[in-house]
Design a protein around this motif. Sequence first.
Motif, PDB file in Angstrom:
ATOM      1  N   LYS A   7       0.827  -1.212   0.000  1.00  0.00           N
ATOM      2  CA  LYS A   7       0.000   0.000   0.000  1.00  0.00           C
ATOM      3  C   LYS A   7       0.866   1.269   0.000  1.00  0.00           C
ATOM      4  CE  LYS A   7      -4.310  -1.649   1.982  1.00  0.00           C
ATOM      5  NZ  LYS A   7      -5.053  -1.830   3.216  1.00  0.00           N
ATOM      6  N   THR A   8       1.951   1.259   0.780  1.00  0.00           N
ATOM      7  CA  THR A   8       2.771   2.467   0.862  1.00  0.00           C
ATOM      8  C   THR A   8       3.508   2.729  -0.452  1.00  0.00           C
ATOM      9  OG1 THR A   8       4.597   1.245   1.824  1.00  0.00           O
ATOM     10  CG2 THR A   8       3.113   2.364   3.359  1.00  0.00           C
ATOM     11  N   ALA A   9       3.571   1.723  -1.355  1.00  0.00           N
ATOM     12  CA  ALA A   9       4.241   1.931  -2.640  1.00  0.00           C
ATOM     13  C   ALA A   9       3.340   2.661  -3.628  1.00  0.00           C
ATOM     14  CB  ALA A   9       4.688   0.603  -3.219  1.00  0.00           C
ATOM     15  N   ARG A  10       2.115   2.953  -3.240  1.00  0.00           N
ATOM     16  CA  ARG A  10       1.220   3.661  -4.164  1.00  0.00           C
ATOM     17  C   ARG A  10       1.589   5.143  -4.205  1.00  0.00           C
ATOM     18  NH1 ARG A  10      -4.173  -0.117  -4.050  1.00  0.00           N
ATOM     19  NH2 ARG A  10      -2.908  -1.958  -4.426  1.00  0.00           N
TER      20      ARG A  10
END
Lengths: 162, 162
Positions: A7-10
């Motif tokens: 999710k944090t790679a979005r």
Amino acid sequence: MNATAHKTARVISSEELLAHYQGHRNLTRRTIEAFPENEFFSHSIGGMRTFAEMVMELLGIAGPGMQEIVSGKSEPLNEHVEHDNSKAKILELWDQTTEQINMLWPKISAERFQENILLFGMYEGTVISSMLYFIDNEIHHRGQGFVYLRSLGVEPPAFYER
Amino acid sequence: MNATAHKTARVISSEELLAHYQGHRNLTRRTIEAFPENEFFSHSIGGMRTFAEMVMELLGIAGPGMQEIVSGKSEPLNEHVEHDNSKAKILELWDQTTEQINMLWPKISAERFQENILLFGMYEGTVISSMLYFIDNEIHHRGQGFVYLRSLGVEPPAFYER
């Protein structure tokens, strides 16, 4: 990679994507305004649709598409509206759609963007791929409207201004 | 909203955006292929640039733009390449750029997407706004290429196929 790391790679937030879309819609509105009234409904190149017809497609997709993503209720795509050959009427519908999108967009949770949907009962994709299609399709047809304007001797609005 | 919640609200991954961009670039490649060789370098409507000139702009932005985002080293925008009026030469550069983008894109960490940059020493924005501009600008000009093709009696590739 665990779920949190994924999710944090979005890289784009829902709010940023909405602002991006409305920036494009604002440019399309100015493109409609730039057309001479008559040619908006009649001018064509190479057997293509008039810009009014393309804009009615955009109107048929934007509001109803967002409505369907929020409600889950499918309606067939409708690419025709009552306009009486009046740009003012089209612009009024454009502005109503702007409000509708602003109202509906925040109702879609970030978790839903990867959900599979069948838009207008026909088009398979995810919520995010559908939204990107709305934006890309509008840029594509507006680019065609720019050629129509140039062929009429009218300078289109600046592409980079939103 | 805390920093983690903000990050989890993001809706597109870097990998998805790269696939989206390369899908569009693949469609542009097929649009170049659809042009008759001579008209690719000569056909114009309303005093606009030829599609070859627009494509050279796209080539000048895509590879060098990604290179600059990765390296931080600015070069002026170059919208001209040696092509000898050969579509094959343009397509060769297109394919080299495809490889270059695939190689460079993963070097940009998700954290860098909101970083402010001055692309080609001229264009202010964030990494993500610059990338979206690359994509949008390509869709815009390809839409114009579609009108050129239609005006030449040539059917463009399907917009929804990537």
